[in-house]
Design a protein around this motif. Structure first.
Motif, PDB file in Angstrom:
ATOM      1  N   ILE A 212       0.909  -1.290  -0.045  1.00 37.02           N
ATOM      2  CA  ILE A 212      -0.017  -0.018  -0.057  1.00 37.02           C
ATOM      3  C   ILE A 212       1.015   1.236  -0.115  1.00 37.02           C
ATOM      4  O   ILE A 212       1.978   1.185   0.781  1.00 37.02           O
ATOM      5  N   ALA A 213       0.577   2.072  -0.923  1.00 39.25           N
ATOM      6  CA  ALA A 213       1.491   3.331  -0.909  1.00 39.25           C
ATOM      7  C   ALA A 213       1.362   4.141   0.208  1.00 39.25           C
ATOM      8  O   ALA A 213       0.501   4.381   0.831  1.00 39.25           O
ATOM      9  N   HIS A 214       2.440   4.515   1.008  1.00 40.21           N
ATOM     10  CA  HIS A 214       2.463   5.241   2.099  1.00 40.21           C
ATOM     11  C   HIS A 214       2.217   6.698   1.962  1.00 40.21           C
ATOM     12  O   HIS A 214       2.523   7.392   1.155  1.00 40.21           O
ATOM     13  N   VAL A 215       1.375   7.187   3.042  1.00 41.84           N
ATOM     14  CA  VAL A 215       1.393   8.656   3.060  1.00 41.84           C
ATOM     15  C   VAL A 215       2.643   9.366   4.011  1.00 41.84           C
ATOM     16  O   VAL A 215       2.999   8.837   4.862  1.00 41.84           O
ATOM     17  N   LEU A 216       2.928  10.356   3.417  1.00 40.54           N
ATOM     18  CA  LEU A 216       4.109  11.055   3.971  1.00 40.54           C
ATOM     19  C   LEU A 216       3.718  12.209   4.689  1.00 40.54           C
ATOM     20  O   LEU A 216       4.359  12.751   5.651  1.00 40.54           O
ATOM     21  N   ASP A 217       2.662  13.047   4.155  1.00 46.37           N
ATOM     22  CA  ASP A 217       2.309  14.204   4.439  1.00 46.37           C
ATOM     23  C   ASP A 217       1.071  14.750   4.237  1.00 46.37           C
ATOM     24  O   ASP A 217       0.399  13.925   3.401  1.00 46.37           O
ATOM     25  N   GLY A 218       0.515  15.969   4.611  1.00 41.23           N
ATOM     26  CA  GLY A 218      -0.736  16.472   3.835  1.00 41.23           C
ATOM     27  C   GLY A 218      -0.837  17.766   4.295  1.00 41.23           C
ATOM     28  O   GLY A 218       0.023  18.444   5.183  1.00 41.23           O
ATOM     29  N   GLY A 219      -1.876  18.484   3.835  1.00 41.41           N
ATOM     30  CA  GLY A 219      -2.279  19.756   3.905  1.00 41.41           C
ATOM     31  C   GLY A 219      -3.404  20.463   3.053  1.00 41.41           C
ATOM     32  O   GLY A 219      -4.061  19.506   2.588  1.00 41.41           O
ATOM     33  N   SER A 220      -3.480  21.740   3.000  1.00 44.47           N
ATOM     34  CA  SER A 220      -4.556  22.314   2.012  1.00 44.47           C
ATOM     35  C   SER A 220      -3.646  23.605   1.323  1.00 44.47           C
ATOM     36  O   SER A 220      -2.826  24.123   1.946  1.00 44.47           O
ATOM     37  N   THR A 221      -4.039  23.640  -0.012  1.00 47.24           N
ATOM     38  CA  THR A 221      -3.519  24.943  -0.870  1.00 47.24           C
ATOM     39  C   THR A 221      -4.010  26.183  -0.263  1.00 47.24           C
ATOM     40  O   THR A 221      -4.973  26.165   0.843  1.00 47.24           O
ATOM     41  N   ALA A 222      -3.356  27.348  -0.748  1.00 52.34           N
ATOM     42  CA  ALA A 222      -4.195  28.538  -0.238  1.00 52.34           C
ATOM     43  C   ALA A 222      -5.509  28.755  -0.708  1.00 52.34           C
ATOM     44  O   ALA A 222      -6.076  29.577   0.042  1.00 52.34           O
ATOM     45  N   GLU A 223      -6.084  28.110  -1.695  1.00 50.49           N
ATOM     46  CA  GLU A 223      -7.305  28.092  -2.130  1.00 50.49           C
ATOM     47  C   GLU A 223      -8.453  27.299  -1.201  1.00 50.49           C
ATOM     48  O   GLU A 223      -9.535  26.952  -1.582  1.00 50.49           O
ATOM     49  N   GLY A 224      -7.744  26.124  -0.370  1.00 53.78           N
ATOM     50  CA  GLY A 224      -8.461  25.453   0.541  1.00 53.78           C
ATOM     51  C   GLY A 224      -8.576  24.017  -0.087  1.00 53.78           C
ATOM     52  O   GLY A 224      -9.676  23.518   0.408  1.00 53.78           O
ATOM     53  N   GLN A 225      -7.763  23.691  -1.029  1.00 50.34           N
ATOM     54  CA  GLN A 225      -8.173  22.420  -1.434  1.00 50.34           C
ATOM     55  C   GLN A 225      -7.261  21.513  -0.713  1.00 50.34           C
ATOM     56  O   GLN A 225      -5.924  21.804  -0.708  1.00 50.34           O
ATOM     57  N   PRO A 226      -7.546  20.393  -0.221  1.00 57.18           N
ATOM     58  CA  PRO A 226      -6.837  19.470   0.479  1.00 57.18           C
ATOM     59  C   PRO A 226      -5.946  18.613  -0.560  1.00 57.18           C
ATOM     60  O   PRO A 226      -6.303  18.390  -1.717  1.00 57.18           O
ATOM     61  N   TYR A 227      -4.686  18.479   0.016  1.00 60.01           N
ATOM     62  CA  TYR A 227      -3.645  17.481  -0.595  1.00 60.01           C
ATOM     63  C   TYR A 227      -3.104  16.414   0.142  1.00 60.01           C
ATOM     64  O   TYR A 227      -3.054  16.636   1.487  1.00 60.01           O
ATOM     65  N   VAL A 228      -2.623  15.228  -0.153  1.00 65.31           N
ATOM     66  CA  VAL A 228      -1.999  14.375   0.379  1.00 65.31           C
ATOM     67  C   VAL A 228      -0.648  13.947  -0.437  1.00 65.31           C
ATOM     68  O   VAL A 228      -0.790  14.074  -1.686  1.00 65.31           O
ATOM     69  N   VAL A 229       0.367  14.037   0.550  1.00 63.78           N
ATOM     70  CA  VAL A 229       1.763  13.601   0.160  1.00 63.78           C
ATOM     71  C   VAL A 229       1.908  12.221   0.188  1.00 63.78           C
ATOM     72  O   VAL A 229       1.893  11.695   1.265  1.00 63.78           O
ATOM     73  N   MET A 230       2.114  11.312  -0.813  1.00 63.92           N
ATOM     74  CA  MET A 230       2.382   9.963  -0.864  1.00 63.92           C
ATOM     75  C   MET A 230       3.758   9.503  -1.516  1.00 63.92           C
ATOM     76  O   MET A 230       4.418  10.532  -2.264  1.00 63.92           O
ATOM     77  N   GLU A 231       4.277   8.275  -1.348  1.00 63.02           N
ATOM     78  CA  GLU A 231       5.410   7.744  -1.798  1.00 63.02           C
ATOM     79  C   GLU A 231       5.109   7.732  -3.242  1.00 63.02           C
ATOM     80  O   GLU A 231       3.750   7.505  -3.777  1.00 63.02           O
ATOM     81  N   TYR A 232       6.242   7.901  -4.180  1.00 61.91           N
ATOM     82  CA  TYR A 232       5.901   8.091  -5.619  1.00 61.91           C
ATOM     83  C   TYR A 232       6.075   6.724  -6.147  1.00 61.91           C
ATOM     84  O   TYR A 232       7.073   5.960  -5.738  1.00 61.91           O
ATOM     85  N   VAL A 233       5.220   6.184  -6.823  1.00 67.29           N
ATOM     86  CA  VAL A 233       5.240   4.502  -7.230  1.00 67.29           C
ATOM     87  C   VAL A 233       5.504   4.748  -8.819  1.00 67.29           C
ATOM     88  O   VAL A 233       4.689   5.227  -9.435  1.00 67.29           O
ATOM     89  N   ASP A 234       6.652   4.288  -9.224  1.00 65.47           N
ATOM     90  CA  ASP A 234       7.081   4.292 -10.614  1.00 65.47           C
ATOM     91  C   ASP A 234       6.609   3.148 -10.991  1.00 65.47           C
ATOM     92  O   ASP A 234       7.287   1.893 -10.805  1.00 65.47           O
TER      93      ASP A 234
END
Length: 776
Positions: free
Chosen positions: A138-160
């Motif tokens: 399962i791709a690991h989650v590393l971080d997260g937050g929201s953009t200045a416009e309030g859009q949530p984002y999730v930082v995950m390991e990059y799977v090539d």
């Protein structure tokens, strides 16, 4: 077109429209509106709401896409390029820029929510879901937050990697390799389920495979929590899905369990094995698709092979079809059962059947008849058989020769007596006092074979009888090369005369071919044997036996209608014979039950098994092992139909009869006890499960070598029982034992280590919830 206002008053319509809109965005632009029109053909309100979202998306030139500019920084990361987009948002390749170290990651930015707070909740839920799971697939989650416009984002390991279907084609994987790869997917899903998460969007695009062959399950953006404290888990009207990979209950908007993921996994495996989607029709609307999928099971995968999609030549198609027909067909169709109780209760149960298929063991998806299960059992039996069992087996061989010969003219009785004398001498040579150690049946057979030419010089037909008997014994003990040598010699000696005795040898050669996976050769041998059976009573008796064996073969390759015809024909012949025992009639009736089960006629199948059991029980000396086999098969049908408690009762009795027949120390009871322990755990009978697991552990040293992966598998079963009982410490202990066995084993099937790893360090609180889920 005058679409309705996109801010729809009805929450259910709004949620469904957003879900359908997100599914449409997975398609290329020109296919989106036709897809929506088809999906909402019988729901104008939903169609207008969804088209409104699509029109707003097009008019806004990406207003609904996050679309941050190249080079934009989010937290400690810089966006490099877009690597994917869909209804739930856009995925970017990014690099870490905080100066600590260089790292490439994937950042998923949620699409604009049009003021929908549920979309924000889903984004936060995905972050929490991924953060709660630590699994290699399962791709690991590393971080997260929201953009200045309030859009949530999730930082995950990059799977090539590439989608699993494309990767299988690129690597030219055969069916077995595809199944091994799929086991990694099951390991990931099991880990999610253990964390009380349903994925709900399992499809090839969400399963990537790296260059090293490592599977990574992605995109938990529409995952659903099973935790009752999650208020959003039971909300109505919300139907996030990819329709092509959705379960019947998901399409119908009913409450979901882990069984929904089992169905999607079945769809994925079907596509990996055939190259095409499981359902051939393309209904015009979601409601029509829901009705169709709820009432139709797909065709067998072996009937759907698309050579172009699989990337194989037409010359390989027949071989490919033969590899997946039979048990693998049944495994896929069990996962794709429209009724939830008939599917696999867990990813572990699904994986267990696939591993059994890889190991040529009986699978729960195909209960089969006595011949199927006994053949599979003995085919996999690598154990030495003790002196006591050697005597029993050798006597059985001798008596079978005598019984056959007694049907002949009186002058041939001497031949039967001479054959029996030879087999009796074979037992004497297995005397432990003479050899100084407990002998095995294999040793006794090996010692007897060199004496055959001398003992039967000038008597080719008698030599053929003895070689046939010994060949059958080798066959049942999985000494296939030795079996083939003896059976082929017997066939050569009998070929010139032909007739019923030749048919008997051909029947054994057919069983050898069948157990070796050579189904076409086996069927050809069976049918040649039928042609050789003579018209007298002895010939008709043998014809009924060959038909009975042919029935089991046809069931094993999914040709259940033909299997039923063969078994019924065998029964009808036996009804005309004066010398057929009630036991023989009962065995045929049990095989009729197996064919009926394969046809989905479960009530009739159960009735047939019960009739066979009644016959067995009516005999002055009931054949306990025959009864145990039928009870096991009955238990499988009962489990298929959701009658778990009845299945457990049948299996308990099967074990009791086996113990009565061959004693409590019969090594292979270890596997039966471990399976029973898991079923107890499924019913919440944790004390019984613990006792059954302890019995499995007691017998395991007799059943397996210390470095046999089967020993590790048993440790994993005990760990699962401990986990269900809330004892994470004990579960971890046995998981570590399993890993040590796997490390020492000569070979380990894909996904085995991952199962053990997944059990390690599970919080005790989680194990209490595991009691409520199916865990076969």
């Amino acid at each position: 077109m005058n679409p309705a206002d996109p801010i729809v008053a009805d929450t259910a319509i709004a949620s469904a429209a957003l879900s359908l809109f997100e599914a449409a965005l997975e398609l290329v632009a020109g296919e989106r509106e036709p897809f929506i029109q088809r999906a909402t053909a019988d729901d104008p309100e939903l169609r207008n709401a969804t088209l409104a979202l699509l029109e707003a998306h097009a008019a806004s030139e990406g207003f609904l896409d996050p679309g941050p500019p190249l080079g934009r920084e989010l937290g400690g990361y810089r966006l490099l390029k877009s690597i994917g987009s869909g209804g739930m948002g856009q995925v970017w390749l990014a690099e870490r820029i905080d100066g600590v170290f260089r790292q490439c990651v994937a950042i998923k930015v949620l699409a604009s929510t049009l003021g929908d707070p549920d979309a924000l909740r889903r984004a936060e839920a995905e972050r929490q879901f991924l953060a709660s799971i630590d699994h290699p697939n399962i791709a690991h989650v590393l971080d997260g937050g929201s953009t200045a416009e309030g859009q949530p984002y999730v930082v995950m390991e990059y799977v090539d990697g590439a989608p699993i279907d494309r990767w299988c084609r690129q690597q030219a994987l055969d069916p077995r390799a595809r199944v091994r790869l799929f086991l990694q997917v099951l390991g990931a899903v099991e880990a999610a389920h253990r964390s009380l998460i349903i994925h709900r969007d399992i499809k090839p695009a969400n399963v990537l495979v790296t260059n090293q062959g490592l599977v990574k399950l992605l995109d938990f953006g529409i995952a659903k929590s099973l935790d009752p404290s999650d208020a959003g888990a039971t909300r109505t009207g919300w139907m996030p899905m990819t329709p092509q990979y959705a379960s019947p209950e998901q399409l119908a908007g009913r409450p979901l369990t882990t069984a929904s993921d089992m169905y999607s996994l079945g769809l994925l495996l079907h596509e990996l094995l055939t190259g095409v989607a499981a359902h051939r029709v393309e209904p015009r609307s979601l409601s029509e698709l829901a009705r169709f999928v709820s009432s139709h099971a797909p065709s067998r995968p072996s009937e759907r092979i698309d050579t172009e999609a699989l990337g194989i030549g037409s010359s390989l198609a027949r071989h490919w079809r033969a590899r997946i027909s039979g048990d693998l067909d049944r495994i896929v169709l069990k996962a794709l059962a429209p009724e939830v109780p008939r599917r696999y209760g867990s990813a572990l149960a699904f994986a267990d059947d696939l591993e059994r298929w890889l190991e040529t063991r009986p699978v729960s998806a195909r209960p089969g008849g006595g011949g199927y299960r006994l053949g599979k059992f003995l085919q996999r039996n690598r154990l030495a058989v003790g002196a006591g069992t050697a005597v029993v087996c050798a006597l059985a061989i001798g008596l079978s020769v005598a019984a056959v010969q007694q049907r002949r003219a009186a002058e041939e009785g001497q031949r039967a007596r001479q054959a029996n004398r030879f087999l009796t001498d074979m037992i004497a040579r297995a005397d432990p006092y003479a050899s100084g150690k407990p002998p095995t049946l294999l040793e006794a057979l090996d010692r007897a074979v060199p004496d055959i030419p001398r003992q039967f010089a000038g008597q080719p037909l008698l030599e053929a009888d003895v070689r046939h008997a010994i060949g059958r014994a080798y066959l049942m003990l999985e000494r296939n090369d030795a079996a083939r040598e003896q059976l082929e010699l017997a066939a050569t000696l009998r070929a010139a005369e032909g007739g019923t005795d030749y048919a008997r040898v051909l029947d054994s050669l057919a069983i050898l071919a069948w157990q070796g996976g050579r189904y076409a050769e086996a069927e050809r041998q069976f049918r040649t044997a039928l042609d050789q059976c003579e018209a007298d009573e002895n010939g008709r008796a043998q014809r009924s036996e060959v038909l009975n064996d042919l029935s089991s073969l046809l069931s094993s390759v999914g040709r259940n209608a033909e299997a039923l015809d063969a078994a019924v024909h065998a029964r009808d012949i036996k009804a005309t014979l004066a010398t057929v025992s009630p036991r023989e009639r009962a065995v045929v009736q049990a095989n009729i039950g197996a064919a009926l089960d394969g046809l989905g006629r479960y009530d009739e199948s159960i009735a047939a098994y019960r009739e066979a059991l009644e016959i067995f029980e009516s005999l002055p000396a009931p054949p306990l092992l025959d009864m145990a086999v039928s009870l096991n098969n009955l238990a499988y049908v009962q489990r298929e139909t959701g009658h778990i408690e009845q299945a457990v009762q049948s299996q308990e009795r099967a074990i009791a009869l086996t113990v009565q027949a061959v004693g409590p120390d019969f090594p292979r009871l270890a596997v039966r006890y471990s399976n029973l322990a898991l079923q107890y755990a499924e019913l919440g009978r944790h004390a019984d499960a613990t006792r059954a697991a302890a019995e499995a552990l007691r017998l395991s040293p007799l059943a397996f070598r210390a470095n046999d992966q089967a020993m590790g598998n048993l440790y994993v079963a005990v760990a699962r029982v401990s986990l269900a009982a809330g004892d994470a410490t004990k579960a971890n202990e046995f998981a570590r034992k399993a890993l040590r066995v796997y490390d020492a084993a000569e070979s380990v099937e894909a996904g085995r280590r991952e199962k053990a790893i997944a059990i390690l360090d599970v919080p005790a609180a989680t194990t209490q919830s595991n009691r409520r889920r199916n865990d076969r």
